[in-house]
Scaffold this motif. Structure first.
Motif, mmCIF file in Angstrom:
data_model
loop_
_atom_site.group_PDB
_atom_site.id
_atom_site.type_symbol
_atom_site.label_atom_id
_atom_site.label_comp_id
_atom_site.label_asym_id
_atom_site.label_seq_id
_atom_site.Cartn_x
_atom_site.Cartn_y
_atom_site.Cartn_z
ATOM 1 N N THR A 30 -3.860 7.073 -1.893
ATOM 2 C CA THR A 30 -2.445 7.102 -0.893
ATOM 3 C C THR A 30 -2.851 7.417 0.579
ATOM 4 O O THR A 30 -3.805 8.441 0.190
ATOM 5 C CB THR A 30 -1.321 7.680 -1.571
ATOM 6 N N GLU A 55 0.574 -1.307 -0.016
ATOM 7 C CA GLU A 55 0.079 0.037 0.055
ATOM 8 C C GLU A 55 0.520 1.589 -0.001
ATOM 9 O O GLU A 55 1.759 1.304 0.994
ATOM 10 C CB GLU A 55 -0.842 -0.262 1.519
ATOM 11 N N PRO A 56 0.625 2.715 -1.365
ATOM 12 C CA PRO A 56 1.857 3.472 -1.316
ATOM 13 C C PRO A 56 1.788 4.161 -0.146
ATOM 14 O O PRO A 56 -0.015 4.641 0.728
ATOM 15 C CB PRO A 56 1.124 3.908 -2.295
ATOM 16 N N ILE A 83 -0.948 6.099 -9.181
ATOM 17 C CA ILE A 83 -1.393 5.745 -7.966
ATOM 18 C C ILE A 83 -2.707 6.330 -7.814
ATOM 19 O O ILE A 83 -3.101 7.921 -7.858
ATOM 20 C CB ILE A 83 -0.814 6.358 -6.937
#
Length: 264
Positions: free
Chosen positions: A94, A27-28, A91
């Protein structure tokens, strides 16, 4: 668990290239630095967070190795650069970690693009409401120095920050000076953007789960921790004992653990 290697790169956006560093997978978590710094503020944090997440630290537009622009600096402008970066990196969502100016940018992102933000961590973030903006109008510049033929501006720049850094960590001031010298001609732009930012209009829009973490020895942000906490509905607060202006570098393990604990 072994620390993760830091990888660096550039990504193309519609307005120019943005530089970043990252470590880990999963997970960013995007980390936004204070000004006039760069991603190096998180050099020690990235490998720690990278053990659990894809930890990314980008250079804010106009700082570090990211592109410069002729547009007037503003928190909104910096935040738009972050969105361009996320789009270029593909993405969609985030979690955000923002320190000082990076915290103000993170507030703007969470308020204006809530669909892009999972969780929000504001580290030593200023709270610039109307009262605070009036006070800031009379404050002297924070880092502004004039070029000197004998190089004395380097000492002046160093000394401006000494009181806000641990006395036994000249290496931390050296890191600051290295970044500051790359933008010495416009070193106050980030601070001025914060001074103008109407944060009280944005904090009420934040819906992401929010952690406010502030160093107890940070005179720029610690007195504003309580009003910021009250301004963001449902936020939780953590005081980091002994934390100063360079908290991510000063105590990277403690800083990282606060992030990990909140992100779960």
């Amino acid at each position: 668990m072994a620390q993760q290697m830091i990888l660096r790169g550039f990504v193309n956006t519609p307005k120019g290239q943005i530089h970043y560093a990252e470590a880990g997978q999963g997970e960013p978590v995007l980390l936004l630095h204070q000004t006039p710094r760069s991603w190096t503020e998180y050099r020690e944090v990235l490998p720690i967070l990278g053990q659990r997440y894809r930890a990314i630290a980008m250079d804010t537009v106009g700082f570090g190795d990211s592109y410069r622009t002729s547009e007037k600096a503003s928190i909104e402008h910096y935040a738009a650069g972050v969105i361009d970066f996320l789009d270029a990196m593909e993405i969609k969502r985030t979690s955000l970690v923002g320190h000082h100016t990076g915290g103000a940018i993170a507030v703007e992102l969470a308020a204006t693009w809530p669909q892009r933000v999972n969780k929000l961590i504001l580290s030593s973030c200023p709270y610039t409401d109307e009262e605070d903006r009036e006070i800031r109008k009379t404050r002297p510049p924070i880092d502004d120095v004039a070029f000197s033929p004998d190089g004395s501006h380097l000492i002046e720049l160093w000394n401006k920050r000494r009181a806000f850094y641990p006395q036994d960590r000249p290496d931390l001031i050296a890191s600051f000076v290295l970044d500051a010298l790359t933008v010495l001609d416009r070193i106050e732009e980030g601070h001025n953007a914060v001074n103008r930012y109407k944060m009280e209009e944005k904090t009420r829009l934040i819906t992401a789960p929010t952690l406010i973490m502030t160093g107890t020895e940070d005179p720029a942000s610690y007195p504003r921790m309580e009003p910021l906490s009250k301004a963001i509905r449902g936020s939780v607060s953590v005081e980091v004992k002994g934390g100063m202006v360079p908290m991510p570098e000063q105590m990277p393990e403690v800083f990282s653990q606060c992030v990990i604990d909140f992100l779960g």
